[in-house]
Design an enzyme around this catalytic site. Structure first.
Site, PDB file in Angstrom:
ATOM      1  N   ILE A   6      -7.190   4.241  -7.184  1.00  0.00           N
ATOM      2  CA  ILE A   6      -8.638   4.179  -6.982  1.00  0.00           C
ATOM      3  C   ILE A   6      -9.220   5.540  -6.589  1.00  0.00           C
ATOM      4  O   ILE A   6     -10.438   5.711  -6.586  1.00  0.00           O
ATOM      5  CB  ILE A   6      -9.016   3.127  -5.915  1.00  0.00           C
ATOM      6  CG1 ILE A   6      -8.290   3.384  -4.591  1.00  0.00           C
ATOM      7  CG2 ILE A   6      -8.769   1.723  -6.417  1.00  0.00           C
ATOM      8  CD1 ILE A   6      -8.739   2.490  -3.454  1.00  0.00           C
ATOM      9  N   ALA A  26      -5.729  -1.401  -1.417  1.00  0.00           N
ATOM     10  CA  ALA A  26      -5.706  -0.759  -0.094  1.00  0.00           C
ATOM     11  C   ALA A  26      -4.274  -0.554   0.368  1.00  0.00           C
ATOM     12  O   ALA A  26      -3.353  -1.232  -0.093  1.00  0.00           O
ATOM     13  CB  ALA A  26      -6.452  -1.620   0.933  1.00  0.00           C
ATOM     14  N   TYR A  41      -5.099   1.683  10.452  1.00  0.00           N
ATOM     15  CA  TYR A  41      -5.446   0.724   9.385  1.00  0.00           C
ATOM     16  C   TYR A  41      -6.788   0.062   9.696  1.00  0.00           C
ATOM     17  O   TYR A  41      -7.699   0.041   8.857  1.00  0.00           O
ATOM     18  CB  TYR A  41      -4.339  -0.316   9.251  1.00  0.00           C
ATOM     19  CG  TYR A  41      -4.713  -1.502   8.406  1.00  0.00           C
ATOM     20  CD1 TYR A  41      -5.060  -1.358   7.063  1.00  0.00           C
ATOM     21  CD2 TYR A  41      -4.695  -2.797   8.936  1.00  0.00           C
ATOM     22  CE1 TYR A  41      -5.409  -2.457   6.285  1.00  0.00           C
ATOM     23  CE2 TYR A  41      -5.031  -3.898   8.165  1.00  0.00           C
ATOM     24  CZ  TYR A  41      -5.386  -3.724   6.842  1.00  0.00           C
ATOM     25  OH  TYR A  41      -5.725  -4.811   6.077  1.00  0.00           O
TER      26      TYR A  41
END
Length: 315
Positions: A59, A81, A147
């Site tokens: 991405i 992700a 995260y």
């Protein structure tokens, strides 16, 4: 029929989202760099008449994104992700680049082509639940890991595009999702790991004292929630939770799965500083705006997951 891009579509939750979208009759493109996902997860869809293309890519690859978005999508489910908490502690840069910078690049393309974005965030952004009614979307966030910090940063970018550019976006925060196709190794979820160890006659290892609780959402319920947020015009600019609405301690979860306390041991926690002691979801907003609520009980979900693990070569 919509034209839909799913980033992270070869991942655990992503493949179930792709399955439902295909079942609903949409044309699907999947972008995944296979750092978490696996081609095997979507192998059954490759020859589906509405599965347009699988693209192995990143991405953060701007040229690739620019080319992909020429496909005139109606909707983008952005699930791609870095998702491992310990990895984010060990190497925060990679998580930030993938989860925050990567999301920015996807947002830019959605803005350019006026594509609605559904952004997959996480319950890990929350502080501990202090109410018996569970965590609401308005409760405070606490980035206890890089995260969580990267996801909160990405959430804010997603909301900024809604407010600044009137781009239709929605942020979703599923709680701890489990079920078939979840990895059963060290990167997998606690349910999958416990089941694998049970079936292999190994000990179930619990980090810390095991009193930490989780709200465990079966993956098909999760995927239905993810998909329906994309279909709804009522949720633009919103943050929405999804969970079972009940929590269970890791100790009790282990007992439920193995049913033999002698096979359960406690080990030192690998990241106690990022542990959330109590996770309990309040999904009233999802029910109100989407008519969504979970359908699969924890006991039934564990049964289905164990049957799947037995049927694979993952043991």
């Amino acid at each position: 029929m919509k034209r839909i891009l799913v980033t992270g579509g070869a991942g655990f939750i992503g493949r179930w989202v792709v399955k439902q979208l295909l079942n609903d009759g949409h044309k699907i493109w999947v972008l995944d760099d296979l750092s978490n996902g696996r081609k095997e997860n979507i192998a059954e869809f490759i020859n589906h008449k509405n599965f347009e293309q699988f693209i192995e890519g990143d991405i953060k690859d701007l040229r690739l994104l620019e080319t992909l978005f020429l496909n005139d999508y109606d909707l983008c489910y952005h699930l791609g992700a870095s998702i491992n908490v310990q990895d984010s502690i060990d190497n925060p840069l990679t998580t930030f680049e993938n989860d925050t910078i990567g999301t920015f690049h996807v947002l830019e393309q959605c803005k350019k082509h006026n594509v609605k974005l559904v952004f997959m965030s996480t319950c890990m952004v929350y502080d501990r639940a202090t109410s018996s009614t569970g965590l609401k979307e308005t409760d405070i966030v606490k980035p206890a890991s890089p995260y969580a910090g990267a996801k909160i940063a990405a959430e804010n970018m997603v909301l900024s595009y809604y407010y600044a550019y009137d781009l239709p976006t929605v942020i979703i925060r599923p709680f701890n999702t489990y079920g078939p196709f979840q990895k059963t190794g060290g990167e997998g979820g606690v349910v999958a790991i416990f089941i694998k160890n049970k079936l292999n006659n190994k000990l179930l290892q619990i980090y810390g004292d095991g009193t930490q609780t989780r709200d465990l959402l079966y993956v098909e319920d999760c995927a239905r929630f993810v998909v329906e947020t994309g279909y709804s015009d009522q949720v633009s600019g919103e943050i929405i939770n999804a969970g079972l609405g009940t929590d269970i301690s890791i100790n009790d979860l282990a007992k439920l799965i193995v049913q033999d306390e002698s096979r359960i041991i406690h080990v030192e926690h690998i990241h106690p500083q990022s542990e959330i002691p109590k996770l309990l979801c309040n999904f009233e907003k999802a029910e109100k705006l989407l008519g969504w609520k979970p359908q699969v009980s924890l006991e039934e979900g564990i049964k289905r997951t164990e049957e799947w693990v037995k049927s694979t070569n993952l043991l």
